[in-house]
Design a protein around this motif. Structure first.
Motif, mmCIF file in Angstrom:
data_model
loop_
_atom_site.group_PDB
_atom_site.id
_atom_site.type_symbol
_atom_site.label_atom_id
_atom_site.label_comp_id
_atom_site.label_asym_id
_atom_site.label_seq_id
_atom_site.Cartn_x
_atom_site.Cartn_y
_atom_site.Cartn_z
ATOM 1 N N GLU A 113 -39.008 -42.487 -24.954
ATOM 2 C CA GLU A 113 -39.834 -42.398 -23.461
ATOM 3 C C GLU A 113 -38.871 -42.302 -22.066
ATOM 4 O O GLU A 113 -39.108 -42.476 -21.533
ATOM 5 C CB GLU A 113 -40.486 -43.912 -23.673
ATOM 6 N N THR B 104 -32.342 -49.750 -32.034
ATOM 7 C CA THR B 104 -32.696 -50.558 -31.881
ATOM 8 C C THR B 104 -33.016 -51.811 -31.470
ATOM 9 O O THR B 104 -31.153 -52.163 -31.935
ATOM 10 C CB THR B 104 -33.739 -50.415 -33.263
ATOM 11 N N LYS C 292 -32.416 -54.758 -21.900
ATOM 12 C CA LYS C 292 -33.565 -55.217 -22.219
ATOM 13 C C LYS C 292 -34.496 -53.672 -22.628
ATOM 14 O O LYS C 292 -35.209 -53.256 -23.147
ATOM 15 C CB LYS C 292 -34.046 -56.045 -22.605
ATOM 16 N N GLN D 253 -38.606 -45.517 -29.835
ATOM 17 C CA GLN D 253 -38.809 -45.867 -28.549
ATOM 18 C C GLN D 253 -38.210 -44.942 -27.317
ATOM 19 O O GLN D 253 -39.284 -44.981 -26.871
ATOM 20 C CB GLN D 253 -39.965 -46.920 -29.161
ATOM 21 N N ALA D 254 -37.893 -45.989 -26.825
ATOM 22 C CA ALA D 254 -36.555 -45.773 -25.952
ATOM 23 C C ALA D 254 -35.981 -44.624 -25.496
ATOM 24 O O ALA D 254 -36.006 -44.515 -24.496
ATOM 25 C CB ALA D 254 -35.698 -46.833 -25.404
ATOM 26 N N THR E 80 -33.441 -50.515 -23.620
ATOM 27 C CA THR E 80 -33.721 -50.783 -25.068
ATOM 28 C C THR E 80 -34.708 -50.564 -25.969
ATOM 29 O O THR E 80 -36.071 -51.392 -25.386
ATOM 30 C CB THR E 80 -33.020 -51.502 -26.378
ATOM 31 N N SER E 81 -35.177 -50.915 -26.921
ATOM 32 C CA SER E 81 -36.539 -51.074 -27.903
ATOM 33 C C SER E 81 -36.807 -51.635 -29.403
ATOM 34 O O SER E 81 -35.527 -51.365 -30.363
ATOM 35 C CB SER E 81 -37.631 -49.989 -27.835
#
Length: 387
Positions: free
Chosen positions: A326, A255, A313, A322-323, A316-317
């Motif tokens: 994905e 995160t 950015k 999440q990143a 990342t998330s």
């Protein structure tokens, strides 16, 4: 590592090359085979920063190792790197640990004298003003006032950092930023401990064993998220020049705003144990402040690092994992190297210590509440002397 590989190859090849011109055809063939073996051996050497390591967890903590960063942009810093052999006590005034402890002792003494200790400090006067003149005895309004004032002071001074550093320098601005933040944080924490069980009681499940255990685990884990940017304690104490770091490794892979995630976890764990309206409001205010800090932090990082931050950015998330899910971020196979570092151990030890210190925190908060208002402070006498 590249230099070591080059030396290894040269050390193997030079004896063969030195005798090559005088060798017989059979010797030439032997040299040729030796060259091929050397090529195979050199290609089988582990890649820089990503090979297998026989280091023990203790050795990794004492001296950090870089993980396999071949998929990274290499635009941000590898956070939490530590080498015990580089740490020195140094003389007072130098950027060593002696100066660090002297600086910390000085700022904490100033906070104690000017804010905490009622006969000389102004913390009790400030809380009394909020309780009597602003909230008229309503603790919900007092914590609401803290929830408004603290973010304005803390995030406001952080946002003014570029301007402040130009005027007074980075180290002095860190002191100007830290002092009021520490004072307000102390008063808000003490007030929360003293009034956490007040207001409407939604539920009380604190006596259920598994609830307490789960809350403890979540709370402990939250600290590993809450303080990942506090890697260089000397910068925190302004012993070394504070910087706006652009991290690219460890928790940042999971995160981009670990402090926000940690605050949500910490608030959720405490709210599960203390289900009152006062606690719910305080936790909402804390989470709300950190949610705003996500936007403000991104804005400050972009202003400081520009395109480099924007590229990180994208990978990342804010929402944990999440990143990674994905496919925008890929954890190294030896990701554990980024977590087995001294700062995380220090945070873990401090978190456990804070848990066992809860009774003393409660006793101190009760003492502050029962002491109440002692009008005036140390500066009043100074002003009277000048007048």
């Amino acid at each position: 590592m590249h230099l070591m590989r080059l030396c290894y190859c040269l050390g193997t090849l030079l004896p063969a090359v030195s005798s090559f011109h005088m060798a017989s055809p059979s010797a030439t063939r032997r040299v040729s085979r030796q060259l091929k073996r050397t090529q195979l051996q050199s290609t089988s050497l582990p890649p820089s920063g990503g090979g297998e390591s026989n280091s023990s967890p203790i050795s990794l903590i004492v001296k950090s190792e870089e993980s396999d960063r071949q998929n990274d942009l290499m635009l941000g810093e590898d956070s939490g790197m530590f080498n015990w052999s580089n740490e020195k006590w140094g003389a007072l005034g130098e950027s060593g640990w002696l100066t660090f402890f002297a600086a910390v002792a000085t700022i904490l003494t100033a906070v104690a004298v000017l804010w905490i200790y009622p006969p000389t400090g102004y913390g009790d006067d400030f809380v009394s003003f909020l309780e009597n003149d602003v909230a008229h005895g309503n603790p919900h309004l007092v914590t609401l006032a803290f929830g408004i004032i603290f973010p304005i002071v803390h995030s406001g001074l952080a946002s003014l950092r570029p301007l402040g550093e130009k005027i007074v320098g980075a180290r002095t601005w860190r002191v100007i930023f830290a002092f009021p933040s520490l004072c307000l944080a102390y008063s808000w924490i003490v007030y929360f401990i003293s009034h956490a069980h007040e207001g409407f009681q939604f539920y009380d499940i604190s006596q259920i064993g598994w609830v307490h255990g789960l809350a403890w685990i979540i709370n402990f884990t939250s600290f590993l998220f809450l303080y990942p940017s506090v890697y260089n304690l000397k910068e925190v104490a302004a012993v070394e020049k504070p910087k706006i770091h652009l991290w690219e490794t460890d928790i940042i892979r999971i995160t981009r705003h670990p402090q926000y995630v940690g605050q949500v976890m910490w608030s959720g764990a405490h709210l599960a144990m203390v289900g009152t309206s006062f606690t719910a409001l305080t936790m909402a205010l804390l989470v709300g402040h950190h949610y705003f800090a996500c936007w403000n932090g991104d804005r400050r990082l972009e202003a400081e690092h520009g395109e480099s931050f924007l590229k990180i950015k994208e990978r990342t998330s804010v929402i944990p994992f999440q990143a990674i899910i994905e496919g925008r971020q890929q954890l190294p196979k030896d990701y554990y190297k980024e977590l087995l570092r001294a700062p995380f151990v220090l945070i873990a030890v401090g978190s456990i210590g804070a848990y066992f210190a809860h009774p003393y925190m409660q006793a101190g908060a009760a003492l502050a509440k029962n002491t109440g208002l002692v009008p005036g402070g140390i500066l009043d006498g100074i002003f009277l002397e000048f007048n």
